[in-house]
Design a protein around this motif. Sequence first.
Motif, PDB file in Angstrom:
ATOM      1  N   THR A   1     -18.512 -44.027  -1.647  1.00 29.98           N
ATOM      2  CA  THR A   1     -19.071 -43.041  -1.956  1.00 29.98           C
ATOM      3  C   THR A   1     -20.742 -42.950  -2.158  1.00 29.98           C
ATOM      4  O   THR A   1     -21.169 -43.977  -2.987  1.00 29.98           O
ATOM      5  CB  THR A   1     -18.520 -42.109  -3.217  1.00 29.98           C
ATOM      6  OG1 THR A   1     -17.116 -42.051  -2.818  1.00 29.98           O
ATOM      7  CG2 THR A   1     -19.050 -40.834  -3.401  1.00 29.98           C
TER       8      THR A   1
ATOM      9  N   ALA B   1     -12.536 -42.941  -6.750  1.00 27.74           N
ATOM     10  CA  ALA B   1     -12.696 -42.743  -5.363  1.00 27.74           C
ATOM     11  C   ALA B   1     -12.119 -43.329  -4.540  1.00 27.74           C
ATOM     12  O   ALA B   1     -11.493 -44.526  -4.702  1.00 27.74           O
ATOM     13  CB  ALA B   1     -14.343 -42.946  -5.127  1.00 27.74           C
TER      14      ALA B   1
ATOM     15  N   HIS C   1     -14.477 -35.057  -2.148  1.00 27.22           N
ATOM     16  CA  HIS C   1     -13.861 -36.323  -3.022  1.00 27.22           C
ATOM     17  C   HIS C   1     -12.098 -36.008  -3.217  1.00 27.22           C
ATOM     18  O   HIS C   1     -11.684 -36.860  -2.851  1.00 27.22           O
ATOM     19  CB  HIS C   1     -14.397 -36.171  -4.451  1.00 27.22           C
ATOM     20  CG  HIS C   1     -13.938 -37.150  -5.111  1.00 27.22           C
ATOM     21  ND1 HIS C   1     -14.452 -38.671  -5.291  1.00 27.22           N
ATOM     22  CD2 HIS C   1     -13.049 -36.987  -6.273  1.00 27.22           C
ATOM     23  CE1 HIS C   1     -13.813 -39.145  -6.364  1.00 27.22           C
ATOM     24  NE2 HIS C   1     -12.676 -38.468  -6.785  1.00 27.22           N
TER      25      HIS C   1
END
Length: 223
Positions: free
Chosen positions: A170, A166, A95
Amino acid sequence: MGRRHQWEGAAGLFAFPSLGAASGPREYLALAGALAGGRGLTVLAHPGFAGEAVLPRGRRALVRAQAEAVAEAADAAGQPRPVLLGHSSGGWIAHAVARELIEIGREAAAVVLLDTYARTEGLHGLAVLTERLLDEDGPLGVPDDARFLAMGGHLRVFADWAPEPAAAPTLLVRASASAASAAAGWEYADHVAEVAGDHFSLLGSDAGAAAAAVDGWLRGAAR
């Protein structure tokens, strides 16, 4: 940065190991086998877990180094927009690297998190992990002191970390029997796929189900 390990295949994934004491490319052997013939898998190891006396100076230094490493690996694979993957705390790296790629003028195509949570898994999950780490007859064996030092150094730089929004689509693949599944989640997941298994079996006996969930989502996201 750590050594790079690659399994061949098309439309590959670039994976980061967890930050536990048993961290290493071998975590992904079963998943690589399940993906074989469909998607390649390149694992970018973290420093310090292979016996080298190197620990991250800080979170930003670790994330920047891994962003540069994945950009280089993606270029070598002819995949300028890499798909990033991480299991457990390796998902924190995936991430964060997706966000850091933007800082160096790159972009991730997607991020895949395998049973990753924004907070620790609670006392039960910690107890299960500790029991497995200290079971010399278990699948992980007992890591040496250098690995525990590397784990502590990496977890230290993430002690005050919380994920930011993000930087790429995702997927969270959640294990149905995970100790954390009922109490925690990932705020920035665009899609959640629950598969049978527990936190560890996603990369073991249930790797086939995890691979199918990942591949199915990526094929849909590409359309």
